[in-house]
Structures are given as structure tokens and as C-alpha cells.
Design an enzyme around this catalytic site. Structure first.
Site, PDB file in Angstrom:
ATOM      1  N   TYR A 191       0.236   8.789 -15.911  1.00 37.74           N
ATOM      2  CA  TYR A 191      -0.782   8.625 -14.860  1.00 37.74           C
ATOM      3  C   TYR A 191      -0.830   9.836 -13.928  1.00 37.74           C
ATOM      4  CZ  TYR A 191      -3.168   7.060 -10.679  1.00 37.74           C
ATOM      5  OH  TYR A 191      -4.022   6.986  -9.614  1.00 37.74           O
ATOM      6  N   ASN A 195      -1.231  11.355  -2.118  1.00 35.73           N
ATOM      7  CA  ASN A 195      -0.774   9.990  -2.364  1.00 35.73           C
ATOM      8  C   ASN A 195       0.474   9.735  -1.532  1.00 35.73           C
ATOM      9  OD1 ASN A 195      -1.006   7.517  -3.573  1.00 35.73           O
ATOM     10  ND2 ASN A 195      -1.098   8.332  -5.652  1.00 35.73           N
ATOM     11  N   TYR A 233       7.033 -13.461  38.698  1.00 36.34           N
ATOM     12  CA  TYR A 233       7.568 -13.048  37.399  1.00 36.34           C
ATOM     13  C   TYR A 233       7.379 -11.558  37.123  1.00 36.34           C
ATOM     14  CZ  TYR A 233       7.921 -18.008  36.024  1.00 36.34           C
ATOM     15  OH  TYR A 233       8.242 -19.324  35.941  1.00 36.34           O
ATOM     16  N   PHE A 279       3.314   4.285  -2.118  1.00 38.56           N
ATOM     17  CA  PHE A 279       2.250   4.741  -1.219  1.00 38.56           C
ATOM     18  C   PHE A 279       1.724   3.632  -0.316  1.00 38.56           C
ATOM     19  CE2 PHE A 279       0.505   3.758  -5.465  1.00 38.56           C
ATOM     20  CZ  PHE A 279      -0.138   2.567  -5.149  1.00 38.56           C
ATOM     21  N   GLU A 298      -7.195  -1.599  -6.802  1.00 32.81           N
ATOM     22  CA  GLU A 298      -6.390  -1.516  -5.583  1.00 32.81           C
ATOM     23  C   GLU A 298      -6.829  -2.669  -4.683  1.00 32.81           C
ATOM     24  OE1 GLU A 298      -7.264   2.502  -4.474  1.00 32.81           O
ATOM     25  OE2 GLU A 298      -6.424   3.266  -6.350  1.00 32.81           O
TER      26      GLU A 298
END
Length: 501
Positions: free
Chosen positions: A52, A194, A277, A326, A411
Site C-alpha cells: 500500500y 499521513n 465558591y 494515523f 475511512e
């Protein structure tokens, strides 16, 4: 000179490079690892292996075989097509951080780039060539693809850069420093873009500013305590040890150091039995934000030394794995958490401002006016602070809970971490304005009480602040004072005054 190894970069090192102009170099060992990794890529090419991003297309097109004579075109087209960033550029300091973090990640030796790519990144960093990178357009998974593509363009002699106060073409910036554009080879474009370096660079800059702001909160709130004749008992060490959070204990300790010897601070029952407070719970609230800052720091120091591109090369190229380092989820969550923690510092600060300006909540003059009625004094300063606090609440909505599919649904889950880091940074800027407003009001409040009765350390802070913003002697355009005080909080180190241990 900071020596980068890919494994040992700290936030302190990053601070020196970003803010003090420290130069960097690569360790000889890390460069050897880079060379070994590169040889693995070259062997993959010569063996015609299907890997890839080296011999295939990207994303949904990962099944498309790329011929050896198209490898350079593949990498160049990747950078150009992915440079789709939108909007205003990241601050120049963030661009500088991106260069630093990208080179450190590549030096780990898992990415398969040539030494020439490493050196180009180092040269741009050391010579102050900072790529112009649009802030919007990253989903925070598959890396910060769009932002890092804009960074990579400058290495190729394209895109734009900040250079010595100018915005110029990337090619011209390289020429002015006698640098030649590089030509990307196999895997190198993918290795450059990437990764999580945009969100992490923004996150590191945000963290460094937030840490400084958190310390300043303690000093400013101590002066407010004096202006409101706050009760010291609430900061007694035994109370905070009884709960057990170290950060809470630390805040209380620093407050005690700030108010030591003050004649304006009271004991319970002297003026009132309890404070509101926003005064009484400063250690609990600020301490919880410190817990978050510690968490964020831990995650950032892991990420700045992480290999986050894809694929990664192991065992001399015998193992090339396409994974998901990534994905920005760890930083996305940390940035959302940072945003919430800093927003709370503004939230409680605005309530302290209200106590100083509201005549129903203290015995100070209404709105800290010199002549109440004829003049409005700090009335609208509280409005502006309240507006920023409300804006922070919308910005603090977590980006990491959102996701949207991309690349033809390949993705299908993304982090939105870059959005989270940008929102956190904006909240920090807003919070600094709120704290500048509290400081302005606190200085006026202690004047009404008597600055000669202040603690030695807060008196130094008062004197320092008065060099920047004058007393309220009549109505004027107070926006100028807040702007100057905010800049002072950002740029000045308050040396000898601020307690940071």
C-alpha cells in the site's frame, strides 16, 4: 542545538525550538535507521511487491497497481491533490511545530523516506521557512492529510511560506536560503502527510500557553482574594490533604505563598464566616484543571515521539504493515478535555470579576468606579468577560464525538482531532482575555483597600500590571487596557513573581 532521535523529544525541547529559536539536528543513529528503512522501500520496488502506498494507489484506490515509472508522479499528485486546506492559516509558531514534529516522527525509521527529505525539513526549520498551512480541512484520521500536504508543498518548491516576517512563494523562500526543491520518490509523499502532526502541533502550542495561563490564574485570583478580603482558612493544607488530590494541594500551597504576609486577607469570622465558591473553591476547581493539563501533557509527549504514518516498515522490510496509527483519537480526546479544563478557568474567573464589580456582593464601589453614577467603570468589562465565557461553552462541545465517513466509506470513522485542537486554542485566547479583565479589576480593588497592605508577591504583580494598565480614574476605552494586559500575560514571563513549582 536539540538532537532529534525520533524517541526523546520533550515539551521542554519543543518550547526551546519554538520560542527561543533553538536549531535542531538528527542523531547519527536515527539517520542510520532512516537509511535502512529506505533500502527496504527500494527492495519492495525492485521485487515488484504489492504494498500500500508504495506500489498501489491510496485510500479507496489501494487496489490500483502503480508501475515503477509512475512512482514519482504518484507521490507528487498525492501532495497536490490533497492540499485542499481552507481558511486562515495556522499561527506561524504552529507551522514551525509541524516541521519539528514531522521530522522527529520520520527519524524513527519506520517510514521509508530518504535522508534528503529529512534534511529538507530540518533546513526549513532551522532557516525559518515556515509553510503556510490553512487551519480547516482535516478530519483527523488518515492523518492530517490536507494541512500536512500544504506543509509538504513548500519542500517541493510550491505553496507559500512565512519567511522573516513576509508571506512569499515556497520556491522563493527556498531560493533565498540556497535550498533546492526536492523530488519525492516512492512512499515519501504518503510519509509526509499521513500523520497527526497538525493536530499535535496545535495541541502542543495550546498546552504550553494553557500551562502558563493556569499558573497566572493562581496569581491573579490571589490578588482578587485581597481585593475582596478573602478568608485564608479555605487554603489550609489540612483541608486539601484530607481530599488527597496532589494538584489541589499544589494550588492551595501556591495561593498561600502568594498571600503570605498580606494584611488584606482575613480569617473565618473576622469579616464573614465563609466566602463564595469562586473564592473558597479555587484549589478544587483550578486543581481539577491541573489534573487535565497533566493528562494532556502525558498524551502529547507520547504523540510527539510516535510513528503515525502508514504503512510502517519493520524488520528490514520483511514486515510492512498497513495499520491505523494515523488515527487522531488519543489527541482528539485530550484536546476536548483541555478545552473543557481551560474553559472552567475562565468560568470561575468571570464569577470573581462579578464579585468585585457588583456592589451587592462586596463593599467595593459600584463597578469599581471613581465616581459611580456619572461613570460606569468596569460595568461592561464584566459583560465582555461573560460573553467570552459563554462563547467558550459552545467551543468546548467535544469535537471527538463527531465522525463522518470519507474516501468512499473506506475511512468510515475519523477523530476530528484537529478541530478539537483549534477549538482548545481559541478557548485559551478567550480565557486569557477573561483573566486580563480579572487582573485589571483586582488591581483596582486592592487600590481601594490599600496597596501598602498587600502581600509582597502580589504587590510585585500589582506594580508589574500597573506598568501596563493605569488605574481607573475616570471612564475611558478600557478595551485598550485589556488588550495590553492580555498581551502581557501571553508574552511576559512575570519572572520573580510567578510560582511554577
Amino acid at each position: 542545538m536539540i538532537t532529534l532521535t525520533g524517541n526523546t523529544l520533550t515539551l521542554k525541547d519543543i518550547y526551546h525550538v519554538l520560542y527561543e529559536g533553538e536549531e535542531v539536528q538528527a542523531s547519527s543513529e536515527s539517520l542510520e535507521n532512516v537509511k535502512v528503512s529506505r533500502k527496504s522501500v527500494e527492495k519492495i520496488l525492485s521485487d515488484h511487491r504489492v504494498v500500500y502506498g508504495i506500489t498501489t494507489g491510496f485510500g479507496k484506490m489501494s487496489d490500483v497497481w502503480i508501475a515503477p515509472d509512475q512512482v514519482e508522479d504518484l507521490q507528487l499528485n498525492l501532495i497536490r491533490s490533497h492540499a485542499c486546506g481552507i481558511g486562515e492559516p495556522f499561527p506561524e509558531i504552529v507551522s514551525r511545530a509541524m516541521l519539528l514534529l514531522r521530522v522527529n516522527a520520520l527519524l524513527k525509521g519506520f517510514s521509508g523516506v530518504r535522508v534528503e527529505v529529512i534534511q529538507q525539513l530540518i533546513d526549513c526549520l532551522n532557516k525559518g521557512i515556515h509553510p503556510i498551512v490553512p487551519q480547516q480541512g482535516s478530519l483527523g484520521a488518515s492523518g492530517d492529510l490536507a494541512p500536512l500536504s500544504h506543509l509538504a508543498l513548500v519542500l517541493l518548491g510550491e505553496g507559500e511560506a512565512f519567511y522573516k516576517g513576509e508571506r512569499i512563494e515556497g520556491k522563493e523562500a527556498l531560493q533565498r536560503e540556497n535550498l533546492e526543491p526536492i523530488v519525492l520518490s516512492a512512499k515519501e509523499g504518503l510519509a509526509l502527510i499521513n500523520g497527526t502532526q497538525a493536530m499535535t502541533a496545535m495541541g502542543v502550542v495550546a498546552y504550553l500557553e494553557a500551562e502558563k495561563l493556569a499558573y497566572q490564574c493562581e496569581l491573579i485570583s490571589s490578588m482578587t482574594l485581597e481585593g475582596l478580603r478573602g478568608i485564608s482558612d479555605a487554603f489550609d493544607e489540612d483541608i486539601h490533604l484530607a481530599r488527597g488530590y496532589p494538584e489541589q494541594v499544589g494550588v492551595a500551597q501556591r495561593i498561600r505563598m502568594y498571600i503570605k504576609e498580606s494584611e488584606l486577607i482575613t480569617e473565618q469570622g473576622e469579616v464573614r464566616v465563609q466566602d463564595a465558591y469562586s473564592l473558597r473553591c479555587i484549589p478544587q476547581v483550578h486543581g481539577a484543571s491541573w489534573q487535565t493539563l497533566n493528562y494532556v501533557k502525558e498524551k502529547l509527549e507520547i504523540e510527539v515521539n510516535a510513528a503515525t504514518d502508514n504503512p510502517l516498515i519493520f524488520d528490514y522490510g520483511k514486515k510492512v504493515i498497513s495499520g491505523g496509527n494515523f488515527h487522531g483519537q488519543p489527541i482528539a480526546l485530550a484536546m476536548d478535555f483541555l478545552a473543557i479544563a481551560v474553559a472552567e478557568l475562565a468560568n470561575i474567573s468571570e464569577r470573581r470579576i462579578e464579585r468585585m464589580v457588583n456592589p451587592q456582593l462586596s463593599d467595593l464601589p459600584a463597578f469599581l468606579c471613581a465616581n459611580p453614577g456619572v461613570e460606569s467603570g468596569a460595568m461592561i468589562l464584566q459583560y465582555a468577560a461573560a460573553s467570552l465565557v459563554s462563547e467558550n461553552k459552545t467551543l468546548a462541545h467535544p469535537a471527538s464525538v463527531d465522525s463522518i465517513p470519507s474516501s468512499a466509506n473506506q475511512e468510515d470513522h475519523v477523530s476530528m482531532g484537529t478541530i478539537g485542537s483549534r477549538h482548545a486554542y481559541q478557548i485559551i485566547q478567550n480565557t486569557r482575555y477573561v483573566l486580563a479583565t480579572e487582573l485589571f479589576c483586582a488591581m483596582q480593588a486592592v487600590e481601594f483597600r490599600g496597596i501598602d497592605q498587600m502581600a509582597p508577591r502580589t504587590r510585585k504583580a500589582y506594580d508589574h500590571g500597573r506598568k501596563v494598565a493605569a488605574s481607573i480614574t475616570g471612564d475611558r476605552v478600557f478595551a485598550k487596557d485589556i488588550e495590553k494586559l492580555s498581551n502581557c500575560l501571553k508574552e511576559d514571563h512575570w519572572n520573580g513573581i510567578l510560582i511554577t513549582q
